[in-house]
Motif scaffolding. Structure first.
Motif, mmCIF file in Angstrom:
data_model
loop_
_atom_site.group_PDB
_atom_site.id
_atom_site.type_symbol
_atom_site.label_atom_id
_atom_site.label_comp_id
_atom_site.label_asym_id
_atom_site.label_seq_id
_atom_site.Cartn_x
_atom_site.Cartn_y
_atom_site.Cartn_z
ATOM 1 N N VAL A 46 35.142 51.708 42.404
ATOM 2 C CA VAL A 46 34.067 51.208 40.931
ATOM 3 C C VAL A 46 36.388 51.260 39.702
ATOM 4 C CG1 VAL A 46 33.209 51.733 38.471
ATOM 5 C CG2 VAL A 46 32.826 51.460 40.551
ATOM 6 N N TRP A 47 36.542 53.295 39.719
ATOM 7 C CA TRP A 47 37.139 53.090 38.795
ATOM 8 C C TRP A 47 38.797 53.238 39.312
ATOM 9 C CZ3 TRP A 47 39.078 54.778 34.280
ATOM 10 C CH2 TRP A 47 40.347 55.555 33.830
ATOM 11 N N GLU A 48 39.164 52.377 40.328
ATOM 12 C CA GLU A 48 40.463 52.255 41.255
ATOM 13 C C GLU A 48 40.221 50.644 40.817
ATOM 14 O OE1 GLU A 48 41.428 54.435 45.614
ATOM 15 O OE2 GLU A 48 39.966 53.031 44.840
ATOM 16 N N ARG A 49 39.349 50.115 40.859
ATOM 17 C CA ARG A 49 39.116 48.643 40.147
ATOM 18 C C ARG A 49 39.599 48.611 38.631
ATOM 19 N NH1 ARG A 49 40.566 45.881 44.049
ATOM 20 N NH2 ARG A 49 39.959 44.102 42.335
ATOM 21 N N ILE A 50 39.186 49.451 37.925
ATOM 22 C CA ILE A 50 39.138 49.399 36.972
ATOM 23 C C ILE A 50 41.061 49.266 36.291
ATOM 24 C CG2 ILE A 50 39.060 50.787 34.817
ATOM 25 C CD1 ILE A 50 35.953 51.140 35.100
ATOM 26 N N GLN A 51 40.903 51.105 37.102
ATOM 27 C CA GLN A 51 42.711 51.572 37.233
ATOM 28 C C GLN A 51 44.252 50.408 37.248
ATOM 29 O OE1 GLN A 51 44.046 54.230 39.316
ATOM 30 N NE2 GLN A 51 45.013 55.331 38.169
ATOM 31 N N ALA A 52 43.286 49.808 39.004
ATOM 32 C CA ALA A 52 44.248 48.874 39.187
ATOM 33 C C ALA A 52 44.175 47.443 38.429
ATOM 34 C CB ALA A 52 43.970 47.898 40.726
ATOM 35 N N ASP A 53 43.286 46.588 38.153
ATOM 36 C CA ASP A 53 43.484 45.385 36.359
ATOM 37 C C ASP A 53 44.265 46.439 35.600
ATOM 38 O OD1 ASP A 53 42.171 43.860 34.715
ATOM 39 O OD2 ASP A 53 41.286 43.124 36.770
#
Length: 510
Positions: A46-53
């Motif tokens: 979830v954090w990776e998706r937040i970070q990428a966007d």
């Protein structure tokens, strides 16, 4: 099936429910170091998706990523007294650089004392300011726009996974500008980046506004925030953006030569969001079966669960799911086939608790008939009855992208209705305020739902503001912000009786 996937409901005990969602959703766990957390693969996804966007949005506004050291010399912090005072009680300090073996035990070597203590990064304004004063010489070097993804440490007495931990992850932007106008524009621009990100990606509606003087970031001229309403009615500060004026520039000698050849101080900003956003997503969207993830940040948007029976036909079922997975991935959908050797019903509930947006259960009849049976995590139940949908495989694949968009929008609309419907404006006195929220004594975290209160405000500062803050603190209340979008205030200030200049929001908060 009437049984809920969690052992405690939101109504029974909201704090315990939150901990159950984090634990049973396989998001994170406490670490051997008090106050710190281990983020597990699903939570990290979830954090990776937040970070990428968010990283893409930050870069689209002209910022470059870089990295600064974890350790900050104490002398750097000492240059900015107001800033240091704001973080002094939360700082972790390194005083020695070596251990030694003494009688079979490791102890700090007294001969290894550092010449200057080092502070474990609580925030990076001071060390980045030191670099800025070297990097900036002329107006041609401005604006200087940077961002870093990092961890920070702030000792916390009462910790809660994702919401408040001694070490947490974040991004922190830092910029330098030639004048106030440009710096304030930057501050508000990044606040808007946070607002649109929270609403469009996290499906978490927020109110963007300015903090009162007593709630400003230490050393800032102005602090702005986005505030989200959780399902227990409390506010969560989901992101902040600060106009720092020339305070840090003067303390660290960040000067430039302007077009006239004059030497002048830069105006600086800083802004950031952290892993606390994950806590906000949990408390905004979760239900009594666990987490409900907006599809845009779900590590797996569709999970395929073959109904395995330890029979020869299982191979055909797995093959059917694998080919379906391939089609969905070709459509750009993050998909997983769960073939773990555990009972299918148990696998289903594992994914329900984790909040996978769409859970597909494929049995032998589905495979032989070319169908798909699925559950939407945003609309899992009709009362106590589980809702499932069956349709031809081709129709499901073709409609999957639109289905995920619909789930994203539905989660936002639910949360938006909660926010809009629970900001009240009919409280006219402090006595009514106390009657509405209650006295604030003891631990009220599992108490009844209370929304936010909107009142007129005259922007008092100094002793008057301190007095107001103390009265609110006794009720466990704070002024969250003065919304940037609001109509002209009328009537007297709720607290001072002077003519109102704007409206502010009052709430209990995390």
């Amino acid at each position: 099936m009437s049984k809920r996937a969690l052992s405690v409901t939101r109504e029974q005990n909201f704090p315990e429910w939150y901990q159950a969602v984090v634990r049973d959703g396989d998001m994170a766990e406490t670490s051997p170091v008090r106050g710190c957390m281990i983020i597990k693969p699903w939570g990290w996804g979830v954090w990776e998706r937040i970070q990428a966007d968010l990283d893409a949005r930050i870069k689209d506004t002209g910022h470059d990523n870089c990295y600064f050291p974890l350790f900050i010399p104490m002398s750097f912090l000492a240059k900015e007294a107001e800033h240091v005072e704001g973080f002094a009680k939360e700082m972790a300090v390194v005083t020695h650089h070596r251990l030694k073996n003494e009688g079979g035990k490791l102890v700090v070597d007294p001969d290894a004392k550092l010449e200057e203590p080092l502070i474990v990064r609580p925030t990076s304004e001071t060390i980045i300011g030191d670099a800025f004063q070297r990097w900036i010489k002329s107006y041609r070097d401005l604006p200087l726009l940077i961002n870093q993804w990092a961890n920070v440490v702030r000792w916390e007495m009462r910790t809660r996974l994702f919401l408040r931990t001694a070490e947490f992850l974040w991004q922190e932007g830092h910029t330098a500008h030639a004048d106030r106008e440009d710096a304030v524009a930057e501050t508000l621009k990044m606040l808007e980046v946070y607002r649109t990100f929270a609403e469009d990606v996290l499906a978490m509606p927020v109110v963007a506004g300015e903090k009162p003087a007593n709630e400003r970031f230490p050393g800032a001229d102005n602090t702005y925030s986005i505030e989200a309403m959780m399902q227990d009615g409390k506010a969560l500060q989901a992101g902040t953006s600060h106009y720092l004026g020339t305070h840090f520039a003067e303390a660290q000698n960040i000067q430039f030569q302007n077009a006239k050849g004059e030497l002048t101080y830069c105006h600086t900003t800083s802004w950031g969001v952290s892993t606390r956003l994950i806590g906000g997503v949990i408390m905004t969207h979760g239900d009594d079966d666990g987490l409900r993830l907006p599809p845009m940040i779900a590590p797996r948007q569709i999970v395929l669960v073959p109904m395995l029976r330890e029979k020869p036909e299982d191979a055909e079922l797995i093959e059917y799911c694998a080919s379906l997975e391939k089609e969905l991935k070709a459509a750009g959908i993050r998909t997983l086939v769960d073939v773990k050797p555990i009972k299918s019903a148990e696998k289903r509930w594992n994914w329900v608790r984790r909040g996978a947006p769409v859970i597909v259960e494929i049995g032998g009849r589905d495979a032989s008939g070319g169908n798909v049976t699925f559950m939407r995590r945003d609309r899992l139940r009709d009362g106590d009855k589980i809702i499932s949908h069956t349709m031809p495989r081709a129709d499901f694949v073709a409609g999957a992208p639109a289905l995920l968009k619909e789930i994203q929008a539905n989660l936002y609309n639910e949360a938006k209705a909660r926010l809009d419907g629970n900001i009240i404006s009919n409280i006219k006195s402090f006595e009514e305020l106390e009657a509405y929220f209650g006295p604030g004594e003891g631990d009220d975290e599992a108490g009844a739902f209370k929304g936010w209160v909107r009142v007129p405000w005259s922007r008092p500062e100094g002793a008057a503001l301190e007095s107001i803050a103390d009265r609110l603190k006794a009720l466990k209340l704070t002024i969250r912000n003065a919304p940037l979008e609001q109509e002209k205030a009328t009537g007297p200030c709720f607290f001072t009786g002077e003519p109102a200049k704007e409206y502010v929001l009052i709430a209990r908060a995390y």
